[in-house]
Design an enzyme around this catalytic site. Structure first.
Site, PDB file in Angstrom:
ATOM      1  N   ASP A   1      74.263 -16.247   8.585  1.00 40.55           N
ATOM      2  CA  ASP A   1      73.625 -15.879   7.467  1.00 40.55           C
ATOM      3  C   ASP A   1      72.573 -14.793   7.291  1.00 40.55           C
ATOM      4  O   ASP A   1      71.853 -14.510   6.461  1.00 40.55           O
ATOM      5  CB  ASP A   1      72.897 -17.394   6.701  1.00 40.55           C
ATOM      6  CG  ASP A   1      71.886 -17.784   7.694  1.00 40.55           C
ATOM      7  OD1 ASP A   1      71.563 -17.203   8.677  1.00 40.55           O
ATOM      8  OD2 ASP A   1      71.293 -19.057   7.323  1.00 40.55           O
TER       9      ASP A   1
ATOM     10  N   LEU B   1      72.132 -19.300  12.288  1.00 40.71           N
ATOM     11  CA  LEU B   1      71.542 -19.803  10.780  1.00 40.71           C
ATOM     12  C   LEU B   1      69.982 -19.766  10.754  1.00 40.71           C
ATOM     13  O   LEU B   1      69.322 -20.418  11.711  1.00 40.71           O
ATOM     14  CB  LEU B   1      72.146 -21.369  10.434  1.00 40.71           C
ATOM     15  CG  LEU B   1      73.748 -21.430  10.697  1.00 40.71           C
ATOM     16  CD1 LEU B   1      73.937 -22.863  10.522  1.00 40.71           C
ATOM     17  CD2 LEU B   1      74.360 -20.770   9.221  1.00 40.71           C
ATOM     18  N   HIS B   2      69.500 -19.311   9.708  1.00 40.32           N
ATOM     19  CA  HIS B   2      68.214 -19.221   9.748  1.00 40.32           C
ATOM     20  C   HIS B   2      67.515 -19.265   8.203  1.00 40.32           C
ATOM     21  O   HIS B   2      66.430 -19.646   8.145  1.00 40.32           O
ATOM     22  CB  HIS B   2      67.402 -18.118  10.258  1.00 40.32           C
ATOM     23  CG  HIS B   2      67.543 -16.666   9.679  1.00 40.32           C
ATOM     24  ND1 HIS B   2      68.861 -16.083   9.454  1.00 40.32           N
ATOM     25  CD2 HIS B   2      66.760 -16.183   8.917  1.00 40.32           C
ATOM     26  CE1 HIS B   2      68.672 -15.072   8.840  1.00 40.32           C
ATOM     27  NE2 HIS B   2      67.579 -15.019   8.365  1.00 40.32           N
ATOM     28  N   ARG B   3      68.496 -19.236   7.243  1.00 37.62           N
ATOM     29  CA  ARG B   3      67.776 -19.191   5.748  1.00 37.62           C
ATOM     30  C   ARG B   3      67.725 -20.559   5.543  1.00 37.62           C
ATOM     31  O   ARG B   3      68.347 -21.458   5.713  1.00 37.62           O
ATOM     32  CB  ARG B   3      68.958 -18.480   4.815  1.00 37.62           C
ATOM     33  CG  ARG B   3      69.163 -16.959   5.333  1.00 37.62           C
ATOM     34  CD  ARG B   3      69.634 -16.180   4.321  1.00 37.62           C
ATOM     35  NE  ARG B   3      69.768 -14.853   4.730  1.00 37.62           N
ATOM     36  CZ  ARG B   3      68.847 -13.928   4.770  1.00 37.62           C
ATOM     37  NH1 ARG B   3      67.690 -14.372   4.063  1.00 37.62           N
ATOM     38  NH2 ARG B   3      68.810 -12.770   5.158  1.00 37.62           N
ATOM     39  N   PRO B   4      66.484 -20.808   4.797  1.00 31.79           N
ATOM     40  CA  PRO B   4      65.973 -22.276   4.392  1.00 31.79           C
ATOM     41  C   PRO B   4      67.104 -22.851   3.662  1.00 31.79           C
ATOM     42  O   PRO B   4      67.326 -24.043   3.863  1.00 31.79           O
ATOM     43  CB  PRO B   4      64.868 -21.776   3.506  1.00 31.79           C
ATOM     44  CG  PRO B   4      64.194 -20.433   3.964  1.00 31.79           C
ATOM     45  CD  PRO B   4      65.372 -19.853   4.213  1.00 31.79           C
TER      46      PRO B   4
END
Length: 363
Positions: free
Chosen positions: A282, A208-211
């Protein structure tokens, strides 16, 4: 001829590595293609970069602009200033950019303002979501590019519909899959694999990395709670970015079956993908790798620029509501995941096709 190849972030490394390899193979047989590798330093972690360059056998950059982090505007400006100087001192016949990071767009603009041709690898893909910085980067880059290398027929059609000529568009496949095939026999278990007693196909892999998924503490905790509930009794491996780790630590959330680890080098991370029971992500690129490896994949986004991973591959678009993840996890646990196949021309020879096209056009 002379080419300048641009890399700005870790996803770019997997896309440029096989192109450089294909250029070297071409040079053994035909007129030489000279190339310079420019690393903008958009994402730079010395250990991670060194690992990627060593594992993927990428030569050290001829120039590292050392841009570092910053706002979208500040980062774009710094890349353009540094890359303009690079091109003025080492003018090529062609600038080759890959993917959809800020460096891709910034370097394409800089080259075109100096009247240098631009080739875009992974052109034409669209999510339709203008809230994603990557979507802006794709649209702007493709609006000024001279040569388009696409991963799918659909991407080629998108470009033609936007007014690009068929003669400038080449459906060649996916260079990131070239890298995967070239390294399948070299995948390595992480150093902690045996000590932590992980077993192939008995764990879920999360990235997971999307804001929208990780920046809000309550949202991230809610997401992790639903993941852990749905994956039970399996364990979950989560290579987590330090910024996201800080949010998790501040929340106080922990689970005995959740194993947090630092971001992984390429060979170790692909080992985890290949041996996972399923992937929850994501990211766009990971959905491509999971598809080729026939690993069930669930994407926690409301849109995707890689629809072929859903229509043909092993990926499913879940959305951003973590509750909607549950029925997909049930399918995985019951062994009822859909059958998948590999998209056309994702065969490990994309980079060879790209280099041949460039050589034919410019030599």
């Amino acid at each position: 001829m002379k080419i300048t190849i641009v890399a700005g972030a870790r996803p770019n490394f997997m896309k440029i590595a096989p192109i450089i390899r294909a250029i070297k193979e071409h040079n053994n047989e035909g007129p030489k293609i000279e190339f310079r590798l420019v690393h903008t330093g958009q994402h730079y972690d010395k250990k991670m970069s060194d690992d990627f360059f060593e594992q993927l056998r990428i030569p050290q950059p001829d120039n590292n602009l050392g841009v570092g982090s910053g706002t979208q505007a500040a980062q774009t400006a710094a890349i353009m200033v540094g890359f303009e100087k690079e091109l003025q001192e080492n003018r090529p016949d062609l600038v080759l950019v890959v993917g959809d990071v800020t460096s891709t767009m910034a370097c394409a603009i800089t080259a075109k303002k100096l009247c240098i041709d631009v080739a875009h690898v992974e052109a034409g893909i669209r999510s339709g979501d203008l809230t994603m910085p990557e979507e802006i980067n794709r649209i702007v880059t493709d609006s000024i590019t001279d040569i388009f290398f696409t991963t799918t027929q659909e991407a080629s059609q998108t470009l033609e519909t936007s007014g690009k000529t068929a003669e400038s568009i080449y459906f060649v496949g996916n260079t990131m899959i070239d890298t995967l095939f070239q390294n399948l026999e070299n995948l390595q278990a992480p150093t902690w694999w045996k000590e932590e007693e992980f077993t192939s196909k008995e764990y879920f892999l999360v990235t997971l990395h999307r804001p929208g998924n990780v920046d809000d503490m309550n949202n991230l905790v809610n997401l992790l709670q639903n993941i852990m509930k749905g994956t039970s009794p399996s364990r979950v491996i989560f290579p987590v970015h330090p910024r996201t780790k800080k949010v998790i630590d501040q929340s106080g959330y922990a689970h005995p079956d959740l194993y947090l680890t630092d971001p992984m080098p390429y060979l170790e991370f692909l080992y985890l993908v290949k041996n996972a029971k399923a992937v929850i992500t994501d990211s766009g690129g990971i959905t491509e790798e999971a598809t080729v490896l026939s690993v069930p994949c669930m994407t926690l986004r409301s849109s995707t620029e890689r629809p072929e991973t859903i229509t043909i591959g092993s990926n499913e678009l879940v959305g951003t509501d973590p509750v909607k993840l549950v029925p997909f996890l049930v399918k995985v646990n019951e062994g009822k995941w859909k059958k998948s196949s590999i998209p056309e021309l994702w065969d490990g020879h994309t980079s060879e096709r790209i280099v041949k096209i460039i050589a034919d056009r410019y030599q």
